[in-house]
Design an enzyme around this catalytic site. Structure first.
Site, short mmCIF file in Angstrom:
data_model
loop_
_atom_site.label_atom_id
_atom_site.label_comp_id
_atom_site.label_asym_id
_atom_site.label_seq_id
_atom_site.Cartn_x
_atom_site.Cartn_y
_atom_site.Cartn_z
N GLU A 74 0.82 -1.21 0.00
CA GLU A 74 0.00 0.00 0.00
C GLU A 74 0.86 1.26 0.00
O GLU A 74 0.54 2.25 -0.68
CB GLU A 74 -0.94 -0.01 1.21
CG GLU A 74 -2.12 -0.95 1.08
CD GLU A 74 -1.75 -2.42 1.28
OE1 GLU A 74 -2.53 -3.30 0.86
OE2 GLU A 74 -0.66 -2.67 1.87
N HIS A 143 -10.71 -5.65 8.02
CA HIS A 143 -11.39 -5.50 6.74
C HIS A 143 -12.65 -4.63 6.85
O HIS A 143 -13.27 -4.33 5.83
CB HIS A 143 -11.81 -6.88 6.19
CG HIS A 143 -10.68 -7.73 5.72
ND1 HIS A 143 -9.74 -8.23 6.57
CD2 HIS A 143 -10.35 -8.18 4.48
CE1 HIS A 143 -8.87 -8.96 5.89
NE2 HIS A 143 -9.23 -8.94 4.62
#
Length: 339
Positions: A74, A143
């Protein structure tokens, strides 16, 4: 000039019924076709079409140099996007889940949000970070986070959160065309939960403007993203009790549409704020502060909140207990109204 929605209702534009995920896909496609500087980056967004299939078919149509499968990094995705943005491109970076953005937080805080200021306007960072967020789909740990307050507290970045397919496409196109960075939050539980009419042509929804979805005189309900359908259902339940509510969809979380909020609250005098993020440090606190600044003498009762609890989003069966529900929102509406 007629709005796009008015044009739809008058039948002057071609529309198609879409889910939110389809509208996002079409918004990305629209910008890839319209502007060759638009580039998509992310993990598995090309050959696999993304974890939610938001980018399905785009690499086939636009090639691997426009729809880029990246390594699982990321920080690398955001760092590469910054480099692209300051060199004339409009990168759209996908984080697979909002909880995965944390390794890139340093890049966003120290470069993405500050580069215009640090260069005295010489460089801007016209990039978008797409990030699915929120609970309710039975996902594993990290998540299901709703971390919008991390980014609304970061000057230099706009934060957008659509609640329906029409807004999703229009806000996404507006975000890609914006000269400054935008965090584009996508409520996962809304991806395929509802359908709506979406123009097939290019259009935008203005960043920084909320929407009045339901109109009443007794109380204002403020929400965004996946909480909007719940807020609307709670408002209908409250109407059965004789309590008639304005329902505001913020759409943009930073900058807030303070005029819309103040107009509604000054009319109703009562407020309930709904968000699924944890209560402490949540965006609801900033909304309360803005209401106190502009509407304090109009308030007839303390402001109510219905939020997630101050714990990490729990697993699976406990998720529904963590999330705001129609029942909790309706009870809070009645409590604030009867105060």
């Amino acid at each position: 000039m007629a709005t796009k929605m008015e044009a739809i209702q008058a039948g002057r534009t071609s529309t198609k019924v879409m889910t939110m995920i389809q509208a996002i896909n079409q918004g990305l496609r629209t910008m890839l076709e319209a502007d060759e500087t638009t580039i998509l980056l992310g993990e598995d967004i090309g050959k696999n079409g993304g974890v939610f299939r938001a980018t399905e078919g785009l690499q086939d149509d636009f090639g691997e140099e426009r729809v880029v499968d990246t390594p699982l990094s990321e920080s690398g995705i955001i760092g590469a996007s910054v480099g692209l943005a300051v060199n004339g491109f409009k990168p759209v970076a996908e984080m697979q889940f909002m909880g995965f953005v944390y390794p890139a937080y340093d890049q966003i805080m120290t470069h993405v949000s500050r580069l215009r200021m640090k260069t005295m306007g010489r460089f801007s960072v016209p990039m978008v970070v797409r990030t699915p967020y929120g609970a309710g789909i039975r996902a594993p740990e990290i998540h299901s986070d709703s971390a919008e307050a991390l980014f609304t507290h970061m000057p230099g970045i706009k934060v957008v959160c659509p609640s329906n397919p029409y807004d999703a496409k229009g806000l996404l196109i507006a975000a890609i065309e914006d000269p400054d960075p935008v965090i584009f939050m996508e409520p996962m539980r809304s991806y395929r939960a509802t359908r709506g009419d979406v123009p097939e042509e290019k259009y935008t929804v203005e960043i920084g403007k909320g929407a009045l979805l339901e109109e009443g005189t007794d109380l204002t309900v403020i929400a965004w993203g996946a909480m909007i359908p719940l807020a609307q259902k709670a408002a209908k339940a409250a109407a059965q009790l004789g309590i008639h509510c304005d329902v505001l969809d913020l759409r943009t979380l930073y900058p807030l549409d303070l005029d819309l909020i103040a107009s509604s609250v000054q009319k109703t005098g009562r407020v309930v704020i709904v968000h699924e993020a944890q209560r402490t440090g949540g965006l609801g606190n900033d909304i309360i502060s803005s209401i106190n600044d502009t509407c304090f003498l109009h308030l007839r009762a303390p402001i109510g909140r219905v939020t997630g609890f101050d714990v990490p989003v729990p697993f699976f069966a406990l998720e529904e207990h963590y999330l705001p529900t129609v029942k909790r929102i309706t009870q809070q509406i009645e409590s604030v109204y009867r105060f």
